[in-house]
Scaffold this active site. Structure first.
Site, PDB file in Angstrom:
ATOM      1  N   ALA A  66       1.003  -1.209   0.115  1.00 37.64           N
ATOM      2  CA  ALA A  66      -0.087  -0.026   0.082  1.00 37.64           C
ATOM      3  C   ALA A  66       0.841   1.347   0.028  1.00 37.64           C
ATOM      4  O   ALA A  66       2.078   1.142   0.375  1.00 37.64           O
ATOM      5  CB  ALA A  66      -0.952   0.162   1.215  1.00 37.64           C
ATOM      6  N   ASP A  67       0.355   2.296  -0.511  1.00 34.39           N
ATOM      7  CA  ASP A  67       0.935   3.619  -0.486  1.00 34.39           C
ATOM      8  C   ASP A  67      -0.131   4.570  -0.244  1.00 34.39           C
ATOM      9  O   ASP A  67      -1.384   4.474  -0.880  1.00 34.39           O
ATOM     10  CB  ASP A  67       1.641   3.872  -1.823  1.00 34.39           C
ATOM     11  CG  ASP A  67       2.664   5.051  -1.592  1.00 34.39           C
ATOM     12  OD1 ASP A  67       3.471   4.759  -0.869  1.00 34.39           O
ATOM     13  OD2 ASP A  67       2.631   5.979  -2.283  1.00 34.39           O
ATOM     14  N   THR A  68      -0.078   5.504   0.641  1.00 36.59           N
ATOM     15  CA  THR A  68      -0.992   6.734   1.096  1.00 36.59           C
ATOM     16  C   THR A  68      -0.604   7.826   0.557  1.00 36.59           C
ATOM     17  O   THR A  68       0.685   8.299   0.929  1.00 36.59           O
ATOM     18  CB  THR A  68      -1.458   6.603   2.311  1.00 36.59           C
ATOM     19  OG1 THR A  68      -1.985   5.212   2.852  1.00 36.59           O
ATOM     20  CG2 THR A  68      -2.392   7.665   2.677  1.00 36.59           C
TER      21      THR A  68
END
Length: 191
Positions: A66-68
């Site tokens: 994931a990357d936010t």
């Protein structure tokens, strides 16, 4: 089955723990730079897919990456470079709506699912004193958009539309849906 979280984020580890499935952490060494002129939702999804695919895995291992990012008026706000950058970002978010986007990729065997979860956040107007006080805590320095909603910035967000856990860094509900789609038995074993 071995589950791998491709992230060193303590917040993501904690959130994945909510699913009560055992996992290990392997960090992907990739260039996380995003095209500032690209569509933010597509860019964060692209980075999550790069992270997932950079993790060495055996045929029976499942990878979650994931990357936010925080997006305000189409501008991607990553982690601040320094306190002045954190101040600039928080001042930009003050009294305004913005989006938190988490690109998430799940790989299992020959299947890959990538999704971008978007949560709308509204900050009440912030005074310069409040912003500087929050920066002094050090909390903003390792977070996209220079804030952690689960900590001191809980006092800033007066409205939220969407998945709260997405804002923390991992859309748990969406992840559960993807896992049920790819490997239905994984969550049954943990319940």
């Amino acid at each position: 089955m071995n589950v791998i979280l491709a992230s060193q984020s303590p917040r993501r580890r904690e959130l994945l723990g909510l699913l009560r499935i055992p996992f290990t952490v392997r960090v992907a060494d990739i260039d996380e730079a995003m095209d500032p002129h690209g569509d933010p939702a597509s860019e964060v999804a692209r980075v999550s897919a790069l992270k997932a695919n950079a993790i060495p895995r055996s045929a029976d291992e499942l990878v979650i990456a994931a990357d936010t990012i925080v997006v305000c008026d189409g501008q991607i706000l990553g982690k601040p470079r320094d306190e002045a950058d954190a101040f600039r970002m928080l001042q930009l978010l003050s009294g305004r709506a913005h989006q938190v986007m988490t690109g998430m990729t799940v790989l299992y065997r020959d299947k890959a699912v990538t999704h971008t979860e978007i949560t709308q956040i509204h900050f009440r107007p912030l005074s310069e004193k409040e912003i500087r006080g929050y920066i002094r805590t050090g909390d903003p320095m390792d977070k996209a958009g220079s804030y952690g909603i689960q900590s001191g910035a809980a006092l800033f967000a007066d409205r939220l539309e969407g998945d709260y856990f997405n804002v923390v860094g991992l859309p748990v509900c969406r992840l559960g849906m993807i896992l049920r789609q790819l490997v239905p038995e994984i969550l049954e074993e943990s319940q």
